[in-house]
Design an enzyme around this catalytic site. Structure first.
Site, PDB file in Angstrom:
ATOM      1  N   ASP A 177       0.833  -1.208   0.000  1.00  0.00           N
ATOM      2  CA  ASP A 177       0.000   0.000   0.000  1.00  0.00           C
ATOM      3  C   ASP A 177       0.867   1.257   0.000  1.00  0.00           C
ATOM      4  OD1 ASP A 177      -2.040  -1.730   0.118  1.00  0.00           O
ATOM      5  OD2 ASP A 177      -2.753  -1.172   2.133  1.00  0.00           O
ATOM      6  N   TYR A 230       2.262   1.921  -3.356  1.00  0.00           N
ATOM      7  CA  TYR A 230       1.183   2.431  -4.199  1.00  0.00           C
ATOM      8  C   TYR A 230       0.945   3.916  -3.905  1.00  0.00           C
ATOM      9  CZ  TYR A 230      -3.497   2.789  -6.265  1.00  0.00           C
ATOM     10  OH  TYR A 230      -4.585   3.171  -7.004  1.00  0.00           O
ATOM     11  N   SER A 271     -35.044  -7.703 -13.313  1.00  0.00           N
ATOM     12  CA  SER A 271     -34.815  -8.257 -11.990  1.00  0.00           C
ATOM     13  C   SER A 271     -34.750  -9.778 -12.133  1.00  0.00           C
ATOM     14  CB  SER A 271     -35.968  -7.820 -11.110  1.00  0.00           C
ATOM     15  OG  SER A 271     -35.719  -8.232  -9.817  1.00  0.00           O
ATOM     16  N   LEU A 272     -34.708 -10.491 -11.043  1.00  0.00           N
ATOM     17  CA  LEU A 272     -34.614 -11.950 -11.126  1.00  0.00           C
ATOM     18  C   LEU A 272     -35.810 -12.608 -10.466  1.00  0.00           C
ATOM     19  CD1 LEU A 272     -30.873 -12.381 -10.098  1.00  0.00           C
ATOM     20  CD2 LEU A 272     -31.816 -12.980 -12.333  1.00  0.00           C
ATOM     21  N   GLU A 283     -23.340 -17.828  -9.651  1.00  0.00           N
ATOM     22  CA  GLU A 283     -22.654 -16.668  -9.068  1.00  0.00           C
ATOM     23  C   GLU A 283     -23.221 -16.367  -7.680  1.00  0.00           C
ATOM     24  OE1 GLU A 283     -23.500 -13.472 -11.802  1.00  0.00           O
ATOM     25  OE2 GLU A 283     -22.713 -14.588 -13.516  1.00  0.00           O
ATOM     26  N   LYS A 331     -25.000 -14.146  -5.030  1.00  0.00           N
ATOM     27  CA  LYS A 331     -25.915 -13.014  -5.198  1.00  0.00           C
ATOM     28  C   LYS A 331     -25.581 -11.974  -4.137  1.00  0.00           C
ATOM     29  CE  LYS A 331     -30.743 -11.827  -5.904  1.00  0.00           C
ATOM     30  NZ  LYS A 331     -30.928 -10.779  -4.909  1.00  0.00           N
ATOM     31  N   ASP A 367     -25.515  -8.639  -1.923  1.00  0.00           N
ATOM     32  CA  ASP A 367     -26.583  -7.815  -1.371  1.00  0.00           C
ATOM     33  C   ASP A 367     -26.138  -6.356  -1.372  1.00  0.00           C
ATOM     34  OD1 ASP A 367     -29.069  -7.505  -0.481  1.00  0.00           O
ATOM     35  OD2 ASP A 367     -28.713  -8.258   1.552  1.00  0.00           O
ATOM     36  N   ARG A 422     -30.434   1.387 -11.058  1.00  0.00           N
ATOM     37  CA  ARG A 422     -31.401   0.628 -11.845  1.00  0.00           C
ATOM     38  C   ARG A 422     -32.716   1.391 -11.999  1.00  0.00           C
ATOM     39  NH1 ARG A 422     -34.938  -4.102 -12.213  1.00  0.00           N
ATOM     40  NH2 ARG A 422     -36.012  -3.581 -10.314  1.00  0.00           N
ATOM     41  N   TYR A 456     -21.567  -8.308 -13.440  1.00  0.00           N
ATOM     42  CA  TYR A 456     -22.130  -9.637 -13.689  1.00  0.00           C
ATOM     43  C   TYR A 456     -22.965  -9.769 -14.958  1.00  0.00           C
ATOM     44  CZ  TYR A 456     -25.690  -7.340 -10.713  1.00  0.00           C
ATOM     45  OH  TYR A 456     -26.560  -6.458 -10.157  1.00  0.00           O
ATOM     46  N   LYS A 477     -27.484 -18.856 -13.981  1.00  0.00           N
ATOM     47  CA  LYS A 477     -27.802 -18.271 -15.289  1.00  0.00           C
ATOM     48  C   LYS A 477     -27.449 -19.260 -16.399  1.00  0.00           C
ATOM     49  CE  LYS A 477     -26.483 -13.694 -13.608  1.00  0.00           C
ATOM     50  NZ  LYS A 477     -25.470 -12.631 -13.655  1.00  0.00           N
ATOM     51  N   LYS A 533     -32.517 -18.182  -3.355  1.00  0.00           N
ATOM     52  CA  LYS A 533     -32.391 -17.408  -2.108  1.00  0.00           C
ATOM     53  C   LYS A 533     -32.020 -18.325  -0.950  1.00  0.00           C
ATOM     54  CE  LYS A 533     -34.166 -13.559  -1.844  1.00  0.00           C
ATOM     55  NZ  LYS A 533     -33.722 -12.168  -1.989  1.00  0.00           N
ATOM     56  N   CYS A 573     -22.856  -4.586  39.518  1.00  0.00           N
ATOM     57  CA  CYS A 573     -22.568  -5.736  38.664  1.00  0.00           C
ATOM     58  C   CYS A 573     -23.493  -6.902  39.032  1.00  0.00           C
ATOM     59  CB  CYS A 573     -21.111  -6.144  38.843  1.00  0.00           C
ATOM     60  SG  CYS A 573     -20.702  -7.676  38.020  1.00  0.00           S
ATOM     61  N   CYS A 579     -21.069  -9.766  40.696  1.00  0.00           N
ATOM     62  CA  CYS A 579     -20.349  -9.636  41.972  1.00  0.00           C
ATOM     63  C   CYS A 579     -20.863  -8.488  42.830  1.00  0.00           C
ATOM     64  CB  CYS A 579     -18.866  -9.440  41.710  1.00  0.00           C
ATOM     65  SG  CYS A 579     -18.507  -7.805  41.031  1.00  0.00           S
ATOM     66  N   CYS A 586     -17.860  -3.290  34.995  1.00  0.00           N
ATOM     67  CA  CYS A 586     -17.707  -3.620  36.406  1.00  0.00           C
ATOM     68  C   CYS A 586     -16.247  -3.357  36.765  1.00  0.00           C
ATOM     69  CB  CYS A 586     -18.070  -5.084  36.640  1.00  0.00           C
ATOM     70  SG  CYS A 586     -17.507  -5.671  38.242  1.00  0.00           S
ATOM     71  N   CYS A 606     -14.138  -9.758  40.385  1.00  0.00           N
ATOM     72  CA  CYS A 606     -15.430 -10.172  39.818  1.00  0.00           C
ATOM     73  C   CYS A 606     -15.256 -11.518  39.111  1.00  0.00           C
ATOM     74  CB  CYS A 606     -15.921  -9.116  38.830  1.00  0.00           C
ATOM     75  SG  CYS A 606     -17.376  -9.637  37.909  1.00  0.00           S
TER      76      CYS A 606
HETATM   77  S1  IVH Z   1     -28.108 -10.622 -12.754  1.00  0.00           S
HETATM   78  C1  IVH Z   1     -31.239 -10.073 -15.701  1.00  0.00           C
HETATM   79  N1  IVH Z   1     -26.249 -11.387 -11.061  1.00  0.00           N
HETATM   80  O1  IVH Z   1     -30.026  -9.150  -7.661  1.00  0.00           O
HETATM   81  C2  IVH Z   1     -30.325 -10.360 -14.622  1.00  0.00           C
HETATM   82  N2  IVH Z   1     -27.940  -9.934 -10.266  1.00  0.00           N
HETATM   83  O2  IVH Z   1     -32.896  -9.756  -7.678  1.00  0.00           O
HETATM   84  C3  IVH Z   1     -30.167  -9.227 -13.707  1.00  0.00           C
HETATM   85  N3  IVH Z   1     -27.686  -9.270  -7.924  1.00  0.00           N
HETATM   86  O3  IVH Z   1     -31.093  -6.321  -9.411  1.00  0.00           O
HETATM   87  C4  IVH Z   1     -29.331  -9.391 -12.574  1.00  0.00           C
HETATM   88  N4  IVH Z   1     -25.835 -10.388  -7.542  1.00  0.00           N
HETATM   89  O4  IVH Z   1     -29.039  -6.105  -7.866  1.00  0.00           O
HETATM   90  C5  IVH Z   1     -27.361 -10.653 -11.228  1.00  0.00           C
HETATM   91  N5  IVH Z   1     -24.528 -12.108  -9.688  1.00  0.00           N
HETATM   92  C6  IVH Z   1     -25.627 -11.390  -9.866  1.00  0.00           C
HETATM   93  C7  IVH Z   1     -26.194 -10.617  -8.829  1.00  0.00           C
HETATM   94  C8  IVH Z   1     -27.372  -9.917  -9.064  1.00  0.00           C
HETATM   95  C9  IVH Z   1     -26.742  -9.579  -7.026  1.00  0.00           C
HETATM   96  C10 IVH Z   1     -28.848  -8.405  -7.642  1.00  0.00           C
HETATM   97  C11 IVH Z   1     -29.045  -7.291  -8.623  1.00  0.00           C
HETATM   98  C12 IVH Z   1     -30.401  -7.507  -9.196  1.00  0.00           C
HETATM   99  C13 IVH Z   1     -31.064  -8.329  -8.132  1.00  0.00           C
HETATM  100  C14 IVH Z   1     -32.185  -9.140  -8.701  1.00  0.00           C
END
Ligand code: IVH
Length: 671
Positions: A32, A35, A81-82, A113, A115, A117, A136, A233, A297, A321, A415, A418, A433, A438
């Site tokens: 570091d 860098y 979304s998924l 992959e 997922k 958060d 998004r 991703y 996927k 999930k 406490c 004791c 304490c 104690c």
């Molecule tokens: S693919 C059409 N890949 O999950 C596919 N999403 O519930 C679109 N997310 O809005 C998303 N990790 O914020 C994809 N490896 C991953 C992800 C991922 C987290 C989130 C993303 C998306 C949400 C959908």
């Protein structure tokens, strides 16, 4: 190109390459510090040649002037979304449906992959340069957060042409719209919240909220200070190479310098996918960031096209999930629990509830401030959360479910183990304490007392101390000095010879210095160095015991917090009794040597920097000659020794008529 331009270009390339090694390959090539040196060189060159600063320079990540509001960005390809699979059966149903639609003879190949958060974002690169970044939003239009995303260090400001793992090198595309997740690692999140609490700001409830809050800043210089990270991703739109599969795409994205999660995997058919799902559900806590599931996927792009999309989610992917790590339950009681360091922590006793496969019946409420801030009362319905090995915690109450007889709770002043005094220093969140005997703390206290830099009792290891306390041989460190060799030898797995050696080591520790003993007492905020300083200034433990906070604060390194911990420690009768018992057990404390008392009764204050000796050396000399050093000038000050670059202390000395010495004069005085 001028020499300066060349130098700047070389430095930028070098820094970009190290960013690539660090963020994409996870394989840093320099420290570091090294860098930072490169960065500083570049900053200096750019400062001297501002006309040469470009938007893609690695120095340009500190944030831009605050915005009034975010602009909007429409996504060329909607950000979908998924669909969720809540368990293995639902995932298998997805797999069967996919197989049926594709009428595929072979196993379907998936990319699996983690997922993440965090927050989904889209990055646009034009001719390799990062030009726009957005949230998004509703999937069609998002907010323009370009300025904020520029501050996220793992997002490249320009794409590079590196090699893929198979040795290919793919030219940077003319247009790339890539999607990914901005997130905060658990460690960064903890640090951020700790800093916020210190500044009286409300902490974020979880890393996701912290990441979202950080990205939504109109002032990007705030975002720049937040520990955000990024993994990509998916590709929305690409004008560049023809890519046939998701796996190949991720490899190419990585070769352009975009970070891709290293834990992705190719899975053939349902069995391998399910085992990936199970593996990560079990290992989720080992990751430095939070994940709430996995994403499966379809790898082949022709198959993806054949499967198509619904209005909000593609048919070629599913989110597997994990079981929730949160649940709601009722606080049946609140109890105070005492930890090894004496910290008194409120614990919520819960109606047992299953959280992510584990039954939880207790959750920490951290401290009184947290109880008050969250307004948790006995009888409340609360949301609790567990994460791996971390103790479950109460996240928030569900206000709608509060009953009329919910009772407030305040930590006790005594406490619960004791009955000793519980003290909460000003400005600290944790109450402790104070009693060294104690039972909740005694093992830890004794371990510290016997340690090398304290009383240095050889052979008394942690396990043996546990054994001795459990067998009732000792209940405080003072009891060590009343131990009989036979008692020790009677312990399980203890040989006569070892017992003899330990008795010898205990005996040898009877003669020690005040500083070691003082350090061994384990007074909060009094480490080894301060113990030495205090021993030099107060000479005996008795004078220290009798010192008032005001007297303590005349010592340069002692501020109100340390003074308070010392006074509180000696105010405990139990503690004084243990010290007396040590003495009666034969401990003899050597005072620090004072060879002369030429400066007895004189108090010195040092200010500014001296040339011939450091401030510490000067203070030690004063102490050896029987004098005292103080941190601030008062009427009691005998001399102010003024080095170069001094200010307020000198002014104060003049106001009070205190004698001022130059370094030379001071040296003469002590010689
Ligand atoms: S693919 C059409 N890949 O999950 C596919 N999403 O519930 C679109 N997310 O809005 C998303 N990790 O914020 C994809 N490896 C991953 C992800 C991922 C987290 C989130 C993303 C998306 C949400 C959908």
């Amino acid at each position: 190109m001028s020499t300066i331009q060349k130098q700047i270009a070389t430095l930028r390339d070098e820094i970009d390459r190290h960013n690539y090694c660090y963020y994409v390959l996870d394989d840093p090539q320099i420290s570091d510090t090294e860098y930072d040196v490169l960065m500083r060189q570049l900053q200096q060159l750019e400062k001297a040649n501002p006309q040469l600063v470009t938007a893609d320079s690695p120095t340009q990540r500190v944030g831009a002037p605050p915005l009034e509001k975010f602009g909007t960005v429409s996504h060329r390809v909607p950000m979908l979304s998924l669909e969720n699979a809540m368990n293995e059966e639902e995932f298998l149903a997805f797999h069967e449906r996919t197989k049926k639609t594709l009428e595929a003879a072979d196993e379907i190949i998936y990319v699996a992959e983690p997922k993440l958060d965090g927050l989904a974002v889209e990055l646009v690169y034009e001719d390799g340069l990062f030009s726009k970044g957005s949230t998004r939003g509703d999937g069609f239009t998002g907010e323009d957060i370009t300025q904020n995303l520029r501050t996220v260090r793992s997002i490249p400001l320009r794409l590079g042409q590196h090699q893929t793992d198979t040795g290919q090198s793919v030219p940077v595309p003319s247009i790339l719209e890539v999607r990914g997740e901005v997130f905060m690692e658990k460690k960064g999140f903890r640090h951020l919240n700790a800093a916020r609490l210190k500044e009286d700001q409300a902490p974020f409830a979880n890393p996701r909220n912290a990441a979202a809050g950080s990205l939504r800043q109109l002032d990007s210089s705030i975002t720049a200070k937040r520990p955000l990270k990024f993994f990509c991703y998916e590709v929305g739109h690409l004008e560049g190479p023809d890519l046939a599969s998701h796996w190949d795409t991720l490899k190419v994205l990585r070769s352009w310098g975009l970070p891709v999660n290293p834990n992705i995997a190719l899975c053939s058919g349902s069995e391998e996918s399910v085992s990936y799902y199970r593996r990560w559900e079990e290992k989720r806590d080992t990751l430095p960031y939070e994940i709430d599931g996995i994403v499966i996927k379809v790898n082949d792009f022709t198959q993806r096209t054949n499967l198509g999309v619904r209005s909000r989610s593609p048919r070629w992917a599913v989110a597997g999930k994990f079981k929730a790590q949160q649940a709601t339950t009722v606080v049946e009681n609140i109890e105070a629990s005492v930890g090894r360091t004496g910290a008194v922590t409120p614990v919520a006793i819960l109606a047992p509830v299953n959280v992510g496969g584990v039954t939880v019946s207790r959750a920490t409420l951290h401290n009184q401030d947290e109880i008050d801030r969250k307004d948790v009362r006995i009888g409340d319905t609360v949301l609790i959360q567990r994460a791996g090995d971390v103790i479950p915690e109460v996240v928030k109450i569900i206000p709608e479910k509060r009953s009329a007889d919910a009772r407030k709770y305040t930590l006790p002043g005594k406490c619960p183990v004791c009955d000793g005094t519980v003290h909460r220093p000003q400005g600290e969140a944790v109450a402790r304490c104070q009693n060294v005997t104690c039972p909740a703390q005694v093992k830890g206290r004794i371990k510290h007392f016997v340690s090398k830099r304290a009383m240095d009792i050889d052979g008394l290891g942690a396990k043996l101390i546990d054994q001795m306390v459990d067998a009732g041989l000792i209940a405080s460190f003072a009891d060590l000095y009343y131990l009989q060799q036979e008692e020790l030898a009677n312990l399980e797995r203890m040989a006569q010879k070892s017992a003899e050696n330990i008795m010898y080591a205990i005996d040898a520790s009877r003669e020690t210095t005040s500083a070691r003993f003082l350090y061994g007492l384990g007074i909060r905020n009094v480490g080894e160095h301060l113990a030495n300083v205090l021993a030099r200034q107060f000479r005996t433990v008795d004078t220290l015991t009798a010192a008032t906070a005001e007297e303590l604060e005349t010592v340069e390194e002692v501020g109100p917090i340390v003074a308070d911990s010392i006074v509180t420690f000696f105010a405990s009768e139990d503690n004084c009794r243990v010290i007396d018992r040590c003495r009666a057990g034969g401990i003899v404390l050597q005072e620090p040597e004072a060879t002369e008392d030429r400066l007895a009764g004189q108090t010195f204050v040092f200010t500014g920097s001296m040339e011939r000796l450091s401030r510490q050396e000067a203070q030690e000399t004063v102490s050896k000659l029987g004098g005292k050093s103080a941190g601030s000038v008062s009427k009691k000050t005998s001399f102010v020794v003024s080095g170069t670059g001094t200010g307020n202390k000198l002014k104060k000395a003049r106001e009070l008529g205190v004698a001022v010495l130059t370094e030379e004069e001071f040296l003469e005085l002590i010689e």
